[in-house]
Design an enzyme around this catalytic site. Sequence first.
Site, short mmCIF file in Angstrom:
data_model
loop_
_atom_site.label_atom_id
_atom_site.label_comp_id
_atom_site.label_asym_id
_atom_site.label_seq_id
_atom_site.Cartn_x
_atom_site.Cartn_y
_atom_site.Cartn_z
N HIS A 75 18.99 -46.18 -20.23
CA HIS A 75 17.94 -47.12 -19.84
C HIS A 75 17.56 -46.80 -18.38
CE1 HIS A 75 16.40 -51.12 -18.57
NE2 HIS A 75 16.27 -51.42 -19.85
N ASP B 186 27.50 -48.96 -18.72
CA ASP B 186 26.39 -49.90 -18.90
C ASP B 186 26.65 -50.59 -20.24
OD1 ASP B 186 24.09 -51.21 -19.50
OD2 ASP B 186 22.74 -49.53 -19.06
N GLN C 49 24.09 -53.54 -23.80
CA GLN C 49 23.86 -53.67 -25.24
C GLN C 49 25.17 -53.75 -26.03
OE1 GLN C 49 21.04 -54.37 -26.46
NE2 GLN C 49 19.63 -53.71 -24.87
N LYS D 18 21.27 -61.38 -22.62
CA LYS D 18 21.32 -60.62 -23.88
C LYS D 18 22.48 -61.09 -24.76
CE LYS D 18 19.45 -56.38 -21.80
NZ LYS D 18 18.09 -56.29 -22.29
N CYS E 299 11.96 -49.05 -21.79
CA CYS E 299 12.62 -48.67 -20.52
C CYS E 299 13.49 -47.44 -20.70
CB CYS E 299 13.46 -49.82 -19.95
SG CYS E 299 12.49 -51.25 -19.52
#
Length: 416
Positions: A130, A207, A210, A233, A372
Amino acid sequence: MSAAEPIQFDPDVVRADFPILNTVLHGDKRLVYFDNAATTQRPRQVIDALVNVYEHQYANVHRGIHWLSEQSTDLYEDARESVRRFIHARDCLEIVFTTGATAAINLVARSWGDRFMKAGDEILLTEMEHHSNIVPWQQLAERTGCLLRFAPISDDGRLLVDEFDRLLTPRTRLVAFTAISNVLGTINPTAELIAKAHDAGAIVLIDAAQSAPHQSLDVQQLDADFVAFSGHKMLGPSGVGILYGRERLLEEMPPFLGGGSMIRRVTLNGFEPADLPAKFEAGTPPIVPALGLAAAIKYLEGIGMQNIAQIERTLTARAHTVLNEIDGIRILGPSPSEKAGIVSFVVDGIHAHDIAQILDQYGIAIRAGHHCAMPLHKRLGVAASNRASFYFYNTEEEIDRLGEAIRGAKRIFRRN
Ligand code: PLP
């Protein structure tokens, strides 16, 4: 509960917790919300927690010695403890509240990066990142002269681990990658990559924007150095995120933002930083969002992260079946068994924005564009894609509606 055990899960009961899922739009279309990778919805329990704070518990934290401030400070620190437990961190000192995953990654780039990276040092990323896990490192490279390397992916969106190995050298100081791609849904072999990076002497930033909402996360078992994710999220409010950092690394890092709360002492000549984690929480923190995140974590723990992952696996498999039955659809990313609840696709001859607009007329919310991840789209040879992303409150019946709506779009564009 192990992944193999049957799930005691009634989607109707769960969906009743989410008021927004009752929305009817365009006359008679019940909302199908498939934009969960962008942001999820909130259950009543989280909304009530937010209202309750404002009605009964709100004051600034770590400042007042009055009763209300003590209440809100205790709740704020309890929220930190909830996050610690959720990601199995060793100590609350390692949990820094930020405004989101982006802010957390930028904090590491600015603080750790500016202190420790120098010209010629390398950062290893992947082609599936991303922008939030690319641009902060590009900015760091501009400031320090360090170099960025990108581990390539296969045509079906899996990280090429051999290439990753080749690019991991004694010059690599940091490896930063997404645990789950926000476009492809690819689940990366996080533990394996962390071990390889450590063997090469590099530290690792995950990261988890997600992955934290969808799978259980154990930072100690992973041996992660830094982990970043966002509250919005994972059923929480926007405006709060988490940076997990290994205590030793956070101790070595200078504060990034300066201001109130992050100091032990200030004189006209300088300042002495506060201890962890306050050192990295300058100014008034996201108090109410942090408490909302704690309520979200409580809700997720009630359902169980393994159950969530299992429900999403079923939805993803169903989505692949439904989309594969339609001619002229290219699904991006690997097979359902290798991906999370994110299914991006391209429909032959119809622009992604047109698909999203027509699906909206069916009451279905999906994302269209580059999500993104422009370099990833360039690698895949597509300018834009559609993305349907699921959460545990979605149903297979909703996925069938997605299929019907895409067929409808194809009829409009006469692509049958
Ligand atoms: N990383 C990934 C993989 C994401 O999907 C996102 C958001 O979509 C981010 C980072 C940035 O999260 P935020 O915008 O909440 O800071």
